[in-house]
Design a protein around this motif. Structure first.
Motif, mmCIF file in Angstrom:
data_model
loop_
_atom_site.group_PDB
_atom_site.id
_atom_site.type_symbol
_atom_site.label_atom_id
_atom_site.label_comp_id
_atom_site.label_asym_id
_atom_site.label_seq_id
_atom_site.Cartn_x
_atom_site.Cartn_y
_atom_site.Cartn_z
ATOM 1 N N ALA A 219 1.011 -1.292 -0.002
ATOM 2 C CA ALA A 219 -0.114 0.047 0.114
ATOM 3 C C ALA A 219 0.674 1.353 0.026
ATOM 4 O O ALA A 219 0.467 2.257 -0.894
ATOM 5 N N ALA A 220 1.851 1.071 0.876
ATOM 6 C CA ALA A 220 2.808 2.460 0.691
ATOM 7 C C ALA A 220 3.493 2.519 -0.399
ATOM 8 O O ALA A 220 3.863 3.720 -0.964
ATOM 9 N N PHE A 221 3.850 1.256 -1.125
ATOM 10 C CA PHE A 221 4.571 1.660 -2.369
ATOM 11 C C PHE A 221 3.594 1.989 -3.596
ATOM 12 O O PHE A 221 4.013 3.016 -4.090
ATOM 13 N N ASP A 222 2.484 1.661 -3.563
ATOM 14 C CA ASP A 222 1.532 1.926 -4.473
ATOM 15 C C ASP A 222 1.411 3.555 -4.332
ATOM 16 O O ASP A 222 0.997 4.264 -5.387
ATOM 17 N N GLN A 223 1.187 4.027 -3.221
ATOM 18 C CA GLN A 223 0.831 5.343 -2.724
ATOM 19 C C GLN A 223 1.931 6.258 -3.007
ATOM 20 O O GLN A 223 1.800 7.406 -3.840
ATOM 21 N N ARG B 279 4.191 5.742 -8.977
ATOM 22 C CA ARG B 279 4.170 6.642 -9.845
ATOM 23 C C ARG B 279 5.340 6.869 -10.673
ATOM 24 O O ARG B 279 5.372 7.043 -11.837
ATOM 25 N N CYS B 280 6.472 6.849 -10.182
ATOM 26 C CA CYS B 280 7.848 6.727 -10.854
ATOM 27 C C CYS B 280 8.401 5.290 -11.255
ATOM 28 O O CYS B 280 8.729 5.246 -12.289
ATOM 29 N N HIS B 281 8.385 4.539 -10.132
ATOM 30 C CA HIS B 281 9.135 3.206 -10.242
ATOM 31 C C HIS B 281 8.036 2.135 -10.835
ATOM 32 O O HIS B 281 8.351 1.133 -11.284
ATOM 33 N N GLY B 282 6.748 2.275 -11.144
ATOM 34 C CA GLY B 282 5.796 1.714 -11.641
ATOM 35 C C GLY B 282 5.185 0.568 -10.905
ATOM 36 O O GLY B 282 5.806 0.424 -9.722
ATOM 37 N N THR C 187 4.728 -2.454 -10.957
ATOM 38 C CA THR C 187 5.559 -3.581 -10.415
ATOM 39 C C THR C 187 6.855 -3.368 -9.917
ATOM 40 O O THR C 187 7.887 -4.210 -10.070
ATOM 41 N N GLY C 188 7.338 -2.113 -10.157
ATOM 42 C CA GLY C 188 8.617 -1.641 -9.852
ATOM 43 C C GLY C 188 9.524 -1.907 -10.886
ATOM 44 O O GLY C 188 10.992 -1.676 -10.619
ATOM 45 N N LYS C 189 9.330 -1.824 -12.128
ATOM 46 C CA LYS C 189 10.104 -1.938 -13.031
ATOM 47 C C LYS C 189 10.707 -0.551 -13.758
ATOM 48 O O LYS C 189 11.424 -0.656 -14.681
ATOM 49 N N GLY C 190 10.463 0.528 -13.016
ATOM 50 C CA GLY C 190 10.847 1.846 -13.458
ATOM 51 C C GLY C 190 10.101 2.380 -14.498
ATOM 52 O O GLY C 190 10.846 3.411 -15.342
ATOM 53 N N ASP C 191 8.987 1.746 -14.608
ATOM 54 C CA ASP C 191 8.338 2.485 -16.025
ATOM 55 C C ASP C 191 7.012 3.260 -15.218
ATOM 56 O O ASP C 191 5.766 3.042 -15.983
ATOM 57 N N GLY C 192 6.961 3.825 -14.215
ATOM 58 C CA GLY C 192 5.928 4.774 -13.829
ATOM 59 C C GLY C 192 5.189 5.686 -14.941
ATOM 60 O O GLY C 192 6.201 6.016 -15.796
ATOM 61 N N ARG C 193 4.237 6.250 -14.539
ATOM 62 C CA ARG C 193 3.870 7.236 -15.527
ATOM 63 C C ARG C 193 4.459 8.526 -15.774
ATOM 64 O O ARG C 193 4.583 9.225 -16.739
ATOM 65 N N ASP C 194 5.227 8.773 -14.420
ATOM 66 C CA ASP C 194 6.065 9.835 -14.594
ATOM 67 C C ASP C 194 7.684 9.721 -14.893
ATOM 68 O O ASP C 194 8.304 10.774 -14.623
ATOM 69 N N ALA C 195 7.812 8.475 -15.009
ATOM 70 C CA ALA C 195 9.437 7.945 -15.067
ATOM 71 C C ALA C 195 10.050 8.795 -16.216
ATOM 72 O O ALA C 195 11.155 8.977 -16.030
ATOM 73 N N LYS C 196 9.508 9.172 -17.340
ATOM 74 C CA LYS C 196 9.972 9.854 -18.512
ATOM 75 C C LYS C 196 10.364 11.166 -18.189
ATOM 76 O O LYS C 196 11.153 11.894 -18.971
ATOM 77 N N ARG C 197 9.991 11.854 -17.123
ATOM 78 C CA ARG C 197 10.093 13.208 -16.718
ATOM 79 C C ARG C 197 11.690 13.371 -16.074
ATOM 80 O O ARG C 197 12.151 14.557 -15.933
ATOM 81 N N PHE C 198 12.094 12.172 -15.806
ATOM 82 C CA PHE C 198 13.387 12.261 -14.826
ATOM 83 C C PHE C 198 14.768 11.967 -15.703
ATOM 84 O O PHE C 198 14.739 11.175 -16.595
ATOM 85 N N PHE C 199 15.706 12.568 -15.077
ATOM 86 C CA PHE C 199 16.961 12.195 -15.589
ATOM 87 C C PHE C 199 17.973 12.173 -14.482
ATOM 88 O O PHE C 199 18.015 13.238 -13.814
#
Length: 225
Positions: A29-33, A37-40, A42-54
């Motif tokens: 629950a803490a991870f989802d919240q 958004r960044c890590h996805g 399932t944790g694969k680094g493909d969250g909806r905001d992932a492309k915004r970061f460098f």
């Protein structure tokens, strides 16, 4: 000193007592919240905001972590994970989560460890980093070690992150990365204290082409560096 030791001992005991029993549902629950958004999801680094970061958010399912006190190729300790949640990673998109209840952070630590089998296959191997020589550090020796290890190829002769290889680096997932500008101590992702820097040298930054120099330089040389 005795009073201080008693206080610190009490604090250590209190901190140990504060870690709750693992709670997979609370961790998820803490991870989802806070993390998905960044890590996805399932944790694969493909969250909806992932492309915004460098650089891009880490694929947590790989079990490869940058900031550790453990040997290259092994996973971080639980305290390493907690410390990253507590402090974040400077100069990147990973904020600190110190505002979360400590129990929630520990639940996150336990949950992160379920995302990769590396935590069972390659258990943590803490690295001995020696003792800070303080004012006895020899800067000339440190400069010599910097040159011997070829640090300038990426970080530049004056440490500004502009070495010959600086524009052609990519991480293990194929995303472009840049070496740290070492003149900007406030941006050191693992911390800018001497102990933090020595730890990065001896453990490397896995997945980011920053190797461990534990075999190439002695612990004493690392401190001078």
């Amino acid at each position: 000193l005795l009073l201080l030791a008693a206080i610190l001992g009490t604090c250590d005991a209190w901190a140990a007592a504060e870690r709750p029993q693992p709670d997979p549902e609370a961790g998820r629950a803490a991870f989802d919240q806070h993390c998905a958004r960044c890590h996805g999801a399932t944790g694969k680094g493909d969250g909806r905001d992932a492309k915004r970061f460098f650089p891009r958010p880490r694929d947590l399912t790989s079990g490869v972590y940058k900031i550790r006190t453990t040997a290259s190729g092994t996973v971080p300790t639980d305290d390493d994970l907690y410390r990253t949640l507590d402090h974040g990673l400077a100069a990147g998109g990973m904020p600190d989560w110190s505002h979360l209840d400590p129990a929630a952070r520990w639940h996150l630590v336990d949950y992160l460890k379920t995302l990769s089998t590396n935590f069972q296959d390659n258990p943590p191997q803490p690295v001995e980093i020696g003792t800070d020589p303080g004012r006895a550090a020899n800067l000339a020796t440190g400069k010599h070690v910097y040159e011997k290890l070829g640090c300038a190829a990426c970080h530049g002769a004056s440490g500004r992150g502009n070495g010959m290889s600086s524009t052609s680096l990519s991480d293990d997932w194929g995303f472009a990365i840049r070496p740290a500008n070492l003149t900007q101590g406030w941006n050191y992702r693992g911390g800018a204290e001497p102990k933090d820097i020595a730890t990065r040298m001896l453990t490397g930054i896995d997945g980011a082409q920053m190797p461990s120099y534990a075999e190439a330089a002695s612990v004493d040389e690392t401190w001078h560096l």
